[in-house]
Design an enzyme around this catalytic site. Structure first.
Site, PDB file in Angstrom:
ATOM      1  N   LYS A   1    -135.141 -61.456  26.408  1.00 34.58           N
ATOM      2  CA  LYS A   1    -134.909 -60.721  27.653  1.00 34.58           C
ATOM      3  C   LYS A   1    -135.904 -61.152  28.727  1.00 34.58           C
ATOM      4  O   LYS A   1    -136.658 -60.346  29.291  1.00 34.58           O
ATOM      5  CB  LYS A   1    -134.960 -59.216  27.416  1.00 34.58           C
TER       6      LYS A   1
ATOM      7  N   GLU B   1    -121.364 -64.153  26.048  1.00 32.28           N
ATOM      8  CA  GLU B   1    -121.556 -62.744  26.381  1.00 32.28           C
ATOM      9  C   GLU B   1    -121.312 -62.537  27.865  1.00 32.28           C
ATOM     10  O   GLU B   1    -121.087 -63.493  28.616  1.00 32.28           O
ATOM     11  CB  GLU B   1    -122.944 -62.248  25.988  1.00 32.28           C
TER      12      GLU B   1
ATOM     13  N   ARG C   1    -138.256 -57.011  19.678  1.00 27.51           N
ATOM     14  CA  ARG C   1    -137.611 -57.989  20.558  1.00 27.51           C
ATOM     15  C   ARG C   1    -138.542 -58.398  21.699  1.00 27.51           C
ATOM     16  O   ARG C   1    -138.563 -59.557  22.110  1.00 27.51           O
ATOM     17  CB  ARG C   1    -136.294 -57.420  21.091  1.00 27.51           C
TER      18      ARG C   1
END
Length: 351
Positions: free
Chosen positions: A198, A234, A97
């Site tokens: 992220k 989210e 990720r």
């Protein structure tokens, strides 16, 4: 001093951290002994890094991270099992990720092998800070930043990969649940943006919204999609699932929803337990009519949602030991803590 000699010296002198009361461990910053550092110049690949005593870092005022937010963060945990071993949970997923995010932000990134080797060194050097089983975990923060100076709009001239850690307790108090507030004006992510990686820039723009909700007694904010304002996406730092008639629904990772590693694991466990799982748009109507709701994330683990408030309507959800949430959470926790055999191949034993 080499990374190996630091670890060996530390192990020889290892002792209980007398100042720590593990029973009162909270989710906060407690500096540990060592951090891991790896640096490379623009246009090059990362090579050899090293352990160093935990300390402040120096940056040029022109650093890409400070001026243009060129940075990616990750988060994972080192967990002590019942028999005293230390293991990581799916760390290769964090490595992949971070690589995805680094490509989006035009940064070089350590390879998966480098990432895992650095993690092992950092955790072993700080292993006396891994709480006893059931008392907490060692939270690990890998950080990749543009550390070199840059003035024109573009990539930094140098990049730094750091790993540092802190022992933490639960993000929410034991036995607690979440009470969510659906935000109708501010959006967490937009199509084509960075919601699916992220990036460090994802978080501070929603601080004020979350603070306002918490001041009203809510645990967190549930954000809607920017395109239509009709579907949930989210929370500030966790993915969301709903359960209706034993069917599990969760919003898709389509670029605006972060591909959470706990999220992915819960989906795979649910499928293993023969539940039907649908990754699709989840409307406001779906949420307000759900039987159960729960959130997942590295920080929050897997936590039940007791209520959601949208405008002037508050809906409460099923809780208890017989819920789908409890069955999924129990299996995940048992794998992470070594209570059952890891047939999924998710854990990495490092000590």
């Amino acid at each position: 001093m080499t990374s190996e000699s630091i670890v060996h010296s530390h192990e020889a002198d290892e002792k209980h951290v007398d100042a720590m009361n593990w029973d009162k461990l909270e989710f906060g910053v407690i500096p540990t002994d060592y951090m891991y550092i790896m640096i490379c110049s623009d246009g090059e690949n990362f090579s050899q890094g090293h352990l160093a005593p935990y300390r402040k870092i120096e940056l040029s005022p022109f650093a890409g991270i400070l001026n243009y937010g060129q940075g990616i963060l990750e988060g994972l945990k080192a967990i002590r099992t019942k028999d005293g071993r230390i293991q990581l949970f799916r760390p290769e997923e964090n490595a992949l990720r971070m690589k995805m995010g680094a490509e989006r932000l035009c940064m070089p990134c350590p390879s998966t092998e480098q990432f895992l080797a650095a993690l092992k060194q950092a955790v072993l050097a700080n292993k006396r800070w891994v709480p006893p089983s059931g008392k907490g975990v060692l939270y690990i923060r890998p950080l990749l930043i543009g550390s070199g100076p840059v003035l024109g709009l573009g990539s930094a001239t140098e990049y730094t990969f750091l790993i540092f850690a802190t022992p933490i307790g639960s993000y929410h108090k034991s036995g607690s649940t979440m009470n969510l507030y659906i935000e109708n004006e501010v959006r967490r992510a937009t199509p084509g943006g960075t919601g699916g990686i992220k990036s460090i820039t994802n978080y501070s723009p929603i601080f004020r919204t979350v603070q306002k909700a918490r001041a009203k007694g809510f645990t967190d904010v549930l954000f809607l999609d920017a395109a239509t304002g009709k579907n949930i996406e989210e929370c500030s730092s966790s993915n969301i699932f709903i359960v209706k008639d034993n069917v599990i629904l969760t919003p898709p990772t389509n670029g605006t929803v972060l591909p959470g590693i706990t999220r992915k694991s819960i989906i795979e466990i649910a499928l293993h337990l023969n539940y039907v799982v649908e990754e699709r748009d989840v409307s406001l109507e779906d949420v307000l009519a759900a039987d159960e709701v729960f959130c997942t994330g590295t920080a929050v683990d897997v936590i039940a949602v007791s209520s959601i408030t949208y405008r002037d309507k508050r809906v409460e959800y099923r809780r208890g030991k017989e819920t789908v949430f409890c069955k999924l959470r129990e299996m995940l926790t048992e794998i992470q803590t070594g209570l059952i055999e890891d047939k999924m191949g998710w854990t990495l034993l490092i000590d």
